[in-house]
Design a protein around this motif. Structure first.
Motif, PDB file in Angstrom:
ATOM      1  N   SER A   3       4.099  10.880  -1.147  1.00 45.14           N
ATOM      2  CA  SER A   3       4.220  11.542  -2.564  1.00 45.14           C
ATOM      3  C   SER A   3       5.259  12.550  -2.664  1.00 45.14           C
ATOM      4  N   ALA A   4       5.351  13.426  -1.715  1.00 44.37           N
ATOM      5  CA  ALA A   4       6.235  14.502  -1.360  1.00 44.37           C
ATOM      6  C   ALA A   4       7.678  14.095  -1.383  1.00 44.37           C
ATOM      7  N   TYR A   5       7.976  12.903  -0.457  1.00 42.06           N
ATOM      8  CA  TYR A   5       9.185  12.472  -0.370  1.00 42.06           C
ATOM      9  C   TYR A   5       9.795  11.815  -1.694  1.00 42.06           C
ATOM     10  N   PHE A   6       9.066  11.045  -2.289  1.00 41.45           N
ATOM     11  CA  PHE A   6       9.492  10.405  -3.438  1.00 41.45           C
ATOM     12  C   PHE A   6       9.409  11.165  -4.662  1.00 41.45           C
ATOM     13  N   LYS A   7       8.685  12.308  -4.575  1.00 39.41           N
ATOM     14  CA  LYS A   7       8.338  13.170  -5.748  1.00 39.41           C
ATOM     15  C   LYS A   7       7.722  12.213  -7.005  1.00 39.41           C
ATOM     16  N   ARG A   8       6.733  11.321  -6.548  1.00 31.31           N
ATOM     17  CA  ARG A   8       6.012  10.681  -7.494  1.00 31.31           C
ATOM     18  C   ARG A   8       4.537  10.618  -6.939  1.00 31.31           C
ATOM     19  N   ASN A   9       3.580  10.267  -7.559  1.00 38.84           N
ATOM     20  CA  ASN A   9       2.287  10.304  -7.152  1.00 38.84           C
ATOM     21  C   ASN A   9       1.998   8.989  -6.633  1.00 38.84           C
ATOM     22  N   VAL A  10       2.233   8.766  -5.395  1.00 39.14           N
ATOM     23  CA  VAL A  10       1.901   7.409  -4.818  1.00 39.14           C
ATOM     24  C   VAL A  10       0.844   7.250  -3.878  1.00 39.14           C
ATOM     25  N   THR A  11       0.560   5.942  -3.488  1.00 34.93           N
ATOM     26  CA  THR A  11      -0.273   5.669  -2.492  1.00 34.93           C
ATOM     27  C   THR A  11       0.126   4.439  -1.682  1.00 34.93           C
ATOM     28  N   LEU A  12      -0.207   4.301  -0.210  1.00 38.66           N
ATOM     29  CA  LEU A  12       0.225   3.346   0.258  1.00 38.66           C
ATOM     30  C   LEU A  12      -0.766   2.123   0.362  1.00 38.66           C
ATOM     31  N   GLY A  13      -0.773   1.216  -0.331  1.00 36.44           N
ATOM     32  CA  GLY A  13      -1.753   0.146  -0.703  1.00 36.44           C
ATOM     33  C   GLY A  13      -1.694  -1.218   0.221  1.00 36.44           C
ATOM     34  N   ARG A  14      -2.492  -1.719   0.473  1.00 41.68           N
ATOM     35  CA  ARG A  14      -2.763  -2.878   1.372  1.00 41.68           C
ATOM     36  C   ARG A  14      -3.112  -4.159   0.376  1.00 41.68           C
ATOM     37  N   LEU A  74      13.318  -9.345  14.917  1.00 42.38           N
ATOM     38  CA  LEU A  74      12.429  -9.722  15.803  1.00 42.38           C
ATOM     39  C   LEU A  74      13.004 -10.950  16.673  1.00 42.38           C
ATOM     40  N   ASN A  75      12.670 -10.957  17.798  1.00 41.66           N
ATOM     41  CA  ASN A  75      12.731 -12.262  18.620  1.00 41.66           C
ATOM     42  C   ASN A  75      12.034 -13.261  18.239  1.00 41.66           C
ATOM     43  N   ASP A  76      10.914 -13.251  17.696  1.00 44.89           N
ATOM     44  CA  ASP A  76       9.936 -14.163  17.585  1.00 44.89           C
ATOM     45  C   ASP A  76       9.030 -13.733  16.361  1.00 44.89           C
ATOM     46  N   VAL A  77       8.255 -14.636  15.617  1.00 41.27           N
ATOM     47  CA  VAL A  77       7.378 -14.351  14.582  1.00 41.27           C
ATOM     48  C   VAL A  77       6.246 -15.297  14.626  1.00 41.27           C
ATOM     49  N   GLU A  78       4.953 -15.108  14.111  1.00 50.37           N
ATOM     50  CA  GLU A  78       4.179 -16.025  13.902  1.00 50.37           C
ATOM     51  C   GLU A  78       4.025 -16.278  12.309  1.00 50.37           C
ATOM     52  N   VAL A  79       4.332 -17.452  12.219  1.00 45.21           N
ATOM     53  CA  VAL A  79       4.294 -18.158  10.855  1.00 45.21           C
ATOM     54  C   VAL A  79       3.033 -18.728  10.661  1.00 45.21           C
ATOM     55  N   THR A  80       1.989 -18.068   9.549  1.00 45.64           N
ATOM     56  CA  THR A  80       0.827 -18.421   9.234  1.00 45.64           C
ATOM     57  C   THR A  80       0.869 -19.218   7.784  1.00 45.64           C
ATOM     58  N   GLU A  81      -0.178 -19.539   7.516  1.00 42.14           N
ATOM     59  CA  GLU A  81      -0.385 -20.069   6.012  1.00 42.14           C
ATOM     60  C   GLU A  81       0.248 -19.176   4.949  1.00 42.14           C
ATOM     61  N   ARG A  82       0.225 -17.932   5.208  1.00 41.93           N
ATOM     62  CA  ARG A  82       0.613 -16.843   4.367  1.00 41.93           C
ATOM     63  C   ARG A  82       1.769 -16.407   4.435  1.00 41.93           C
ATOM     64  N   GLY A  83       2.702 -17.214   5.494  1.00 40.49           N
ATOM     65  CA  GLY A  83       3.873 -16.427   5.636  1.00 40.49           C
ATOM     66  C   GLY A  83       4.109 -15.738   6.856  1.00 40.49           C
ATOM     67  N   VAL A  84       5.084 -14.955   7.208  1.00 37.80           N
ATOM     68  CA  VAL A  84       5.312 -14.381   8.446  1.00 37.80           C
ATOM     69  C   VAL A  84       4.284 -13.343   8.627  1.00 37.80           C
ATOM     70  N   LEU A  85       3.485 -13.310   9.693  1.00 35.97           N
ATOM     71  CA  LEU A  85       2.309 -12.545   9.926  1.00 35.97           C
ATOM     72  C   LEU A  85       2.845 -11.053   9.977  1.00 35.97           C
ATOM     73  N   GLY A  86       2.217 -10.152   8.875  1.00 39.01           N
ATOM     74  CA  GLY A  86       2.383  -8.889   8.411  1.00 39.01           C
ATOM     75  C   GLY A  86       3.554  -8.464   7.812  1.00 39.01           C
ATOM     76  N   ASP A  87       4.293  -9.662   7.187  1.00 41.51           N
ATOM     77  CA  ASP A  87       5.099  -9.509   6.186  1.00 41.51           C
ATOM     78  C   ASP A  87       4.745  -8.831   4.763  1.00 41.51           C
ATOM     79  N   ARG A  88       5.086  -7.877   4.270  1.00 43.62           N
ATOM     80  CA  ARG A  88       4.888  -7.560   3.136  1.00 43.62           C
ATOM     81  C   ARG A  88       3.071  -7.128   2.949  1.00 43.62           C
ATOM     82  N   ALA A  89       2.848  -6.703   4.226  1.00 46.69           N
ATOM     83  CA  ALA A  89       1.453  -6.161   4.348  1.00 46.69           C
ATOM     84  C   ALA A  89       1.138  -5.008   3.568  1.00 46.69           C
ATOM     85  N   TYR A  90       1.945  -4.087   3.173  1.00 46.50           N
ATOM     86  CA  TYR A  90       1.587  -2.927   2.601  1.00 46.50           C
ATOM     87  C   TYR A  90       2.902  -2.833   1.356  1.00 46.50           C
TER      88      TYR A  90
END
Length: 300
Positions: free
Chosen positions: A109-120, A29-45
């Motif tokens: 799950s189909a791509y990784f051939k494992r039973n996965v869910t995208l978590g927040r 990115l060209n710019d990021v918002e740094v919040t109290e919890r780090g870069v906004l949106g980083d490792r969100a999922y």
């Protein structure tokens, strides 16, 4: 900042990264918002393995060898104070799926051939399966060519009986923000020119362009970094490196010698945890702000 504190201009912001989905390719990115919890949106999922309850990581190289081949970007820039926008995940064949699609878990799950869910939200017992490569001196516990169940995030600090710098439910491994210098990359290039020490191997939020020689960040622990006009980071710990730095991704070959070079040239004591091969530093946010490419970086 204390009155009379010495402030040193150490360089400028060279590169900024955000990784919307843990262990997938991220956004430069060209710019990021740094919040109290780090870069906004980083490792969100992150992906969560439904069969084991563990968080999916590229460190789980035997179960998820293709994780770094996927890329994740926000469909629009996240903004402070608003809900995070959806993430689009792109697979190596250029097909995509969005996080707000009803099909996202089935497709992943189909791509990784494992039973996965995208978590927040990370499980309270945030644990991954971490592979330790056969590299002498890389792990102070002596693990080599084996998989270890490793607690991370708030669960790790609870196990250590320490206050956590990251909130319960976040997908950060240890701290909310990471910094690396171009001098560290240049030093590694010099001592081992046959390997490619591309910044993408290290998955840092901020790359600082500095002319200070050697592993410049080693001297930053306990100090404060100012980025641009407002953001300030308190440098908390050297960043111990692991199998992630060795994995193949997007034109970079698999190369265990990357980790061996760190063992030989920058094996450092990390708190009370032992000696680790290190590159870069972890930080907590002392003051939020917008950080842009080219911003001056000062140390005090």
């Amino acid at each position: 900042m204390a009155i009379g504190a010495i402030v040193e201009d150490v360089g400028s912001v060279a590169t900024l990264w955000r990784f919307p989905v843990k262990s997938m390719g991220g956004e430069q990115l060209n710019d990021v918002e740094v919040t109290e919890r780090g870069v906004l949106g980083d490792r969100a999922y992150a992906l969560i393995d439904r069969d084991t309850g563990k968080v999916v990581s590229a460190k789980s190289v035997r179960l998820f060898p293709k994780l770094l081949d996927c890329k994740a970007v926000f469909v629009e820039p996240p903004s402070r104070g608003g809900d995070l926008p959806p993430v689009q995940i792109q697979f190596p064949d250029s097909t995509t799926v969005r996080s707000d699609s009803g099909e996202v878990d089935r497709v992943l799950s189909a791509y990784f051939k494992r039973n996965v869910t995208l978590g927040r939200v990370a499980p309270d017992d945030f644990t991954i399966d971490q592979y330790h490569p056969d590299v002498e001196g890389a792990d102070p516990a002596g693990n080599r060519d084996t998989v270890v169940a490793q607690k991370l995030g708030a669960a790790l600090f609870a196990e250590l009986g320490m206050e956590s710098p990251v909130p319960v439910g976040s997908f950060f491994d240890v701290f909310p923000l990471s910094v690396l210098t171009t001098s560290t990359l240049a030093q590694l290039d010099e001592v081992q020119p046959q390997s490619r020490f591309d910044q993408r191997r290290f998955r840092m939020n901020v790359i600082v362009n500095t002319e200070r020689p050697g592993f410049a960040e080693n001297d930053w622990v306990g100090h404060e970094l100012g980025l641009g006009k407002g953001a300030r980071l308190k440098v908390a710990l050297l960043d111990p490196r692991c199998v992630m730095t060795t994995l193949a991704q997007d034109g970079l070959p698999q190369d265990t010698d990357v980790l061996r070079a760190l063992v030989r040239n920058n094996r450092m004591q990390v708190g009370d945890l032992g000696q680790f091969p290190c590159a870069g530093v972890y930080a907590v946010v002392a003051a939020p702000g917008t950080v842009r490419i080219g911003d001056r970086v000062v140390l005090n």
